[in-house]
Scaffold this active site. Structure first.
Site, PDB file in Angstrom:
ATOM      1  N   ASN A   9       0.869  -1.185   0.000  1.00  0.00           N
ATOM      2  CA  ASN A   9       0.000   0.000   0.000  1.00  0.00           C
ATOM      3  C   ASN A   9       0.906   1.235   0.000  1.00  0.00           C
ATOM      4  O   ASN A   9       1.481   1.583   1.027  1.00  0.00           O
ATOM      5  CB  ASN A   9      -0.879  -0.036   1.257  1.00  0.00           C
ATOM      6  CG  ASN A   9      -1.716   1.221   1.414  1.00  0.00           C
ATOM      7  OD1 ASN A   9      -1.779   2.064   0.521  1.00  0.00           O
ATOM      8  ND2 ASN A   9      -2.354   1.356   2.565  1.00  0.00           N
ATOM      9  N   LYS A  11       0.115   4.281  -0.325  1.00  0.00           N
ATOM     10  CA  LYS A  11      -0.547   5.478   0.221  1.00  0.00           C
ATOM     11  C   LYS A  11      -0.289   6.676  -0.713  1.00  0.00           C
ATOM     12  O   LYS A  11      -0.205   6.482  -1.919  1.00  0.00           O
ATOM     13  CB  LYS A  11      -0.096   5.719   1.664  1.00  0.00           C
ATOM     14  CG  LYS A  11      -0.259   4.450   2.509  1.00  0.00           C
ATOM     15  CD  LYS A  11      -0.115   4.661   3.982  1.00  0.00           C
ATOM     16  CE  LYS A  11      -0.285   3.316   4.685  1.00  0.00           C
ATOM     17  NZ  LYS A  11      -0.222   3.429   6.136  1.00  0.00           N
ATOM     18  N   HIS A  97      -9.578   0.966   4.820  1.00  0.00           N
ATOM     19  CA  HIS A  97      -8.317   1.252   5.513  1.00  0.00           C
ATOM     20  C   HIS A  97      -8.580   2.237   6.655  1.00  0.00           C
ATOM     21  O   HIS A  97      -9.404   3.141   6.528  1.00  0.00           O
ATOM     22  CB  HIS A  97      -7.289   1.819   4.533  1.00  0.00           C
ATOM     23  CG  HIS A  97      -5.917   1.869   5.128  1.00  0.00           C
ATOM     24  ND1 HIS A  97      -5.530   2.857   5.992  1.00  0.00           N
ATOM     25  CD2 HIS A  97      -4.869   1.014   5.019  1.00  0.00           C
ATOM     26  CE1 HIS A  97      -4.284   2.612   6.394  1.00  0.00           C
ATOM     27  NE2 HIS A  97      -3.859   1.508   5.807  1.00  0.00           N
ATOM     28  N   GLU A  99      -7.018   4.724   7.661  1.00  0.00           N
ATOM     29  CA  GLU A  99      -6.835   6.146   7.313  1.00  0.00           C
ATOM     30  C   GLU A  99      -8.081   6.690   6.602  1.00  0.00           C
ATOM     31  O   GLU A  99      -8.443   7.855   6.767  1.00  0.00           O
ATOM     32  CB  GLU A  99      -5.566   6.311   6.463  1.00  0.00           C
ATOM     33  CG  GLU A  99      -4.316   6.126   7.330  1.00  0.00           C
ATOM     34  CD  GLU A  99      -3.102   5.563   6.617  1.00  0.00           C
ATOM     35  OE1 GLU A  99      -3.051   5.605   5.375  1.00  0.00           O
ATOM     36  OE2 GLU A  99      -2.192   5.064   7.316  1.00  0.00           O
ATOM     37  N   GLU A 169      -5.396  -4.960  10.496  1.00  0.00           N
ATOM     38  CA  GLU A 169      -4.404  -3.909  10.706  1.00  0.00           C
ATOM     39  C   GLU A 169      -4.712  -3.169  12.009  1.00  0.00           C
ATOM     40  O   GLU A 169      -5.523  -2.227  12.013  1.00  0.00           O
ATOM     41  CB  GLU A 169      -4.431  -2.920   9.540  1.00  0.00           C
ATOM     42  CG  GLU A 169      -4.117  -3.550   8.201  1.00  0.00           C
ATOM     43  CD  GLU A 169      -3.571  -2.538   7.211  1.00  0.00           C
ATOM     44  OE1 GLU A 169      -2.507  -2.785   6.654  1.00  0.00           O
ATOM     45  OE2 GLU A 169      -4.204  -1.481   7.021  1.00  0.00           O
ATOM     46  N   GLY A 175       2.245   2.416  10.707  1.00  0.00           N
ATOM     47  CA  GLY A 175       3.177   3.528  10.543  1.00  0.00           C
ATOM     48  C   GLY A 175       3.859   3.950  11.835  1.00  0.00           C
ATOM     49  O   GLY A 175       4.490   5.003  11.889  1.00  0.00           O
ATOM     50  N   SER A 214       3.287  -1.895  10.411  1.00  0.00           N
ATOM     51  CA  SER A 214       4.737  -1.952  10.677  1.00  0.00           C
ATOM     52  C   SER A 214       5.342  -3.330  10.396  1.00  0.00           C
ATOM     53  O   SER A 214       6.298  -3.743  11.047  1.00  0.00           O
ATOM     54  CB  SER A 214       5.048  -1.490  12.101  1.00  0.00           C
ATOM     55  OG  SER A 214       4.668  -0.137  12.278  1.00  0.00           O
TER      56      SER A 214
END
Ligand code: PGA
Length: 251
Positions: A9, A11, A97, A99, A169, A175, A214
């Site tokens: 991904n 991003k 996701h 985000e 996730e 991140g 991560s």
């Protein structure tokens, strides 16, 4: 047999030439050796999909997008439809996701509609779920993930469900450099599979459940070694060809 999948991904990263470098870098690295039974997918920014699909097709991997609209077509300025992605050669789409949930207010009900659009146009949805830190600390992580999974997927027919890939996730791991331990990942993946089996029966045994958060070249091997971890959805470490392919080779 379940599929093993490693997906990148990207991003909102990379310019055109950087995207080219990364794609050709991945292709070169893969030529040095790759496990034949691992499906590889890259999720670049939409503007690079055609480029990514060209390189992917030539080199035995897949390309998709990080999001699509819940609508079929029409007056939705700035949006991209599932039909567009499919017509540009995209094969997969990341949906739900964290985000998107956090910064764009996406709910499970909205994501369910996007999953329907993806399936209608033969895109493989990679459905992301996962708890925030507070929810884990309050010991609510299983309830949160069960709700996310049921609200976004339980309306599907068994045939459609069989086309879905899940990515667990934990938001606190995305991140942050703080990866879930192999035990935490396995525990949640097994739980998700149990929830899915409660609704879809034996089909859940074939669902690929990826870990994301991560995951990197140093820890992928011990994460992928778990019985219910079928691969990874990789963010930061997918932006470097060598790291991404090292993760692919961790199976
Ligand atoms: P990360 O991101 O690997 O950079 O933690 C994973 C993701 O958001 O899919």
């Amino acid at each position: 047999m379940r599929k093993k999948i490693v997906a990148g991904n990207w991003k909102m990263n990379k310019t055109f030439t950087e995207a080219e470098d990364l794609l050709f870098g991945i292709a070169d690295e893969l030529q040095q050796g790759r496990p034949e039974d691992v499906e590889i997918v890259v999720f670049p920014p939409a503007i690079f999909l055609e480029l990514a699909n060209d390189v992917a097709t030539e080199n035995g991997f897949f390309a998709g997008l990080q999001n699509i609209s819940e609508h079929e077509s029409g007056a939705y300025t700035g949006e991209l439809s599932a039909a567009m992605v499919a017509s540009a050669g995209g094969s997969h789409v990341i949906l739900g996701h964290s985000e998107r949930r956090t910064y764009f207010g996406e709910t499970d009900a909205l994501i369910a509609k996007k999953i329907d659009q993806a399936l209608k146009h033969n895109l493989t949805p990679v459905y992301c779920c996962g708890e925030v830190l507070q929810e884990r600390e309050d010991n609510r992580h299983f309830d949160v993930v069960e709700k996310q999974v049921s609200e976004a997927l339980f309306h599907l027919s068994e045939d459609d469900f069989a086309k879905v890939v899940i990515a667990y996730e934990p938001v606190w791991a995305i991140g942050t450099g703080r990866t879930a331990s192999p035990e935490q990942a396995q525990e949640m993946h097994a739980f998700i599979r149990k929830v899915l089996a409660g609704k879809f029966g034996d089909a859940a045994a074939s669902t690929a459940i990826l870990y994301g958060g991560s995951c990197n070249a140093a820890n992928a091997k011990e994460l992928f070694a778990n019985a219910d971890v079928d691969g990874g959805l990789i963010g930061g470490a997918s932006l470097k060809a060598v790291d991404f392919v090292t993760i692919i080779r961790s199976f």
